[in-house]
Design an enzyme around this catalytic site. Sequence first.
Site, PDB file in Angstrom:
ATOM      1  N   GLU A 117      70.975 -33.216   1.857  1.00 31.58           N
ATOM      2  CA  GLU A 117      70.725 -34.726   1.632  1.00 31.58           C
ATOM      3  C   GLU A 117      69.429 -35.390   1.162  1.00 31.58           C
ATOM      4  O   GLU A 117      69.173 -36.352   1.053  1.00 31.58           O
ATOM      5  CB  GLU A 117      71.319 -35.335   2.921  1.00 31.58           C
ATOM      6  CG  GLU A 117      72.436 -34.945   3.283  1.00 31.58           C
ATOM      7  CD  GLU A 117      73.817 -35.111   2.461  1.00 31.58           C
ATOM      8  OE1 GLU A 117      73.654 -35.721   1.353  1.00 31.58           O
ATOM      9  OE2 GLU A 117      74.974 -34.985   2.757  1.00 31.58           O
ATOM     10  N   HIS A 140      69.793 -39.722   8.737  1.00 32.80           N
ATOM     11  CA  HIS A 140      71.243 -39.703   8.616  1.00 32.80           C
ATOM     12  C   HIS A 140      72.071 -38.931   9.978  1.00 32.80           C
ATOM     13  O   HIS A 140      71.728 -37.942  10.175  1.00 32.80           O
ATOM     14  CB  HIS A 140      71.722 -38.846   7.396  1.00 32.80           C
ATOM     15  CG  HIS A 140      73.024 -38.188   7.052  1.00 32.80           C
ATOM     16  ND1 HIS A 140      74.076 -39.375   7.096  1.00 32.80           N
ATOM     17  CD2 HIS A 140      73.615 -37.085   6.871  1.00 32.80           C
ATOM     18  CE1 HIS A 140      75.304 -38.430   6.925  1.00 32.80           C
ATOM     19  NE2 HIS A 140      74.977 -37.345   6.920  1.00 32.80           N
ATOM     20  N   HIS A 142      76.107 -38.417  12.334  1.00 32.75           N
ATOM     21  CA  HIS A 142      77.543 -38.372  12.615  1.00 32.75           C
ATOM     22  C   HIS A 142      78.035 -38.944  13.656  1.00 32.75           C
ATOM     23  O   HIS A 142      78.552 -38.264  14.482  1.00 32.75           O
ATOM     24  CB  HIS A 142      77.998 -36.903  12.176  1.00 32.75           C
ATOM     25  CG  HIS A 142      77.775 -36.379  10.968  1.00 32.75           C
ATOM     26  ND1 HIS A 142      77.950 -34.892  10.707  1.00 32.75           N
ATOM     27  CD2 HIS A 142      77.132 -36.737   9.739  1.00 32.75           C
ATOM     28  CE1 HIS A 142      77.418 -34.550   9.683  1.00 32.75           C
ATOM     29  NE2 HIS A 142      77.037 -35.491   9.053  1.00 32.75           N
ATOM     30  N   GLU A 170      74.398 -58.646  20.893  1.00 37.10           N
ATOM     31  CA  GLU A 170      72.909 -58.583  20.435  1.00 37.10           C
ATOM     32  C   GLU A 170      73.042 -58.013  18.965  1.00 37.10           C
ATOM     33  O   GLU A 170      72.015 -57.835  18.275  1.00 37.10           O
ATOM     34  CB  GLU A 170      71.929 -57.790  21.329  1.00 37.10           C
ATOM     35  CG  GLU A 170      71.854 -58.437  22.556  1.00 37.10           C
ATOM     36  CD  GLU A 170      70.730 -58.084  23.287  1.00 37.10           C
ATOM     37  OE1 GLU A 170      70.158 -56.767  22.957  1.00 37.10           O
ATOM     38  OE2 GLU A 170      70.431 -58.739  24.112  1.00 37.10           O
ATOM     39  N   HIS A 211      82.419 -39.917   7.314  1.00 42.05           N
ATOM     40  CA  HIS A 211      81.221 -38.766   6.968  1.00 42.05           C
ATOM     41  C   HIS A 211      80.244 -39.249   8.195  1.00 42.05           C
ATOM     42  O   HIS A 211      79.854 -38.579   9.005  1.00 42.05           O
ATOM     43  CB  HIS A 211      80.727 -38.827   5.884  1.00 42.05           C
ATOM     44  CG  HIS A 211      79.674 -37.796   5.687  1.00 42.05           C
ATOM     45  ND1 HIS A 211      79.336 -37.003   4.479  1.00 42.05           N
ATOM     46  CD2 HIS A 211      78.692 -37.438   6.688  1.00 42.05           C
ATOM     47  CE1 HIS A 211      78.358 -36.002   4.969  1.00 42.05           C
ATOM     48  NE2 HIS A 211      77.719 -36.297   6.077  1.00 42.05           N
TER      49      HIS A 211
END
Length: 271
Positions: A117, A140, A142, A170, A211
């Site tokens: 990525e 990144h 999941h 919040e 994803h």
Amino acid sequence: MAELFTNIGFVKELAATADNMYRLGWDERNGGNISYLIPEEEVERYFNPDHVLRTIPLGFDAKELIGKYFLVTGTGKYFKNVSKDPETNLGLFRIAKDGKTAELLWGYADGGKFTSELPAHLMSHIQRLKVDPENRVVMHTHPTNLLAMTYVHELDSAKFTHTLWQMSTECVVVFPDGVEVLPWMLCGTNSIGEATAEKMKESRVVVWALHGIYGAGKTLDETFGLIETVEKAAQIYMLTAHLPRVNTITDDQMKELANLFGVKVKNGILR
Ligand code: 13P
Ligand code: ZN
């Protein structure tokens, strides 16, 4: 020697973050990746910048980042293993003068390379640095509930943001820019990288439907906290979406919060 590297501040910090993310169940198998921009003077405290172990083609043009150093998780590597063996699971590289090559100074010790990525990471760094010169982290992962939410909630960015903001008091203060949602796209490509970076103009949080999520920020803690807050909101949504809603946070209450904390909320979401 390996122990020496484990004690480098920025390596320890990244390993501790990966441990935390794994502990929360966000990073199954090799899921997730982190890139951390390290200032040149920090790198030079530990490494000789002239000692390049090998070069790795980036597969895209990152000329805006020439000369910058990044500590990045390796492709196919498991977050649960980063703190045990940082030298295999992480790599520290500089973007070469051609803007298209990584010059590896340390890591990827089994002959591996950076995350698949990397386009989304570096293109997001380029974008976020234009908005905030202190941005150093792209993450990144999941997260379970956020991922679940993308199966049952409309993917419109404004509607998705509004729902998340309503899920805990919040939220509107922690991510006043909201979240930007991308539809399902093929991961690991330059195209999803370009689409993610485009969304990063608007927001520090980009959701990849079905994803995971991307977050950007100044520090690992701050970026982790941002994603943690979004995931907590998604969890509340998944715990309540199938039940009759009796109470909610109103738009006026969110405006009061924004005023009190002095944050400017994204236009077009609150009425
Ligand atoms: P990498 O193992 O290449 O980092 O990929 C993991 C991932 O989450 C892909 O989106
Ligand atoms: Zn992923």
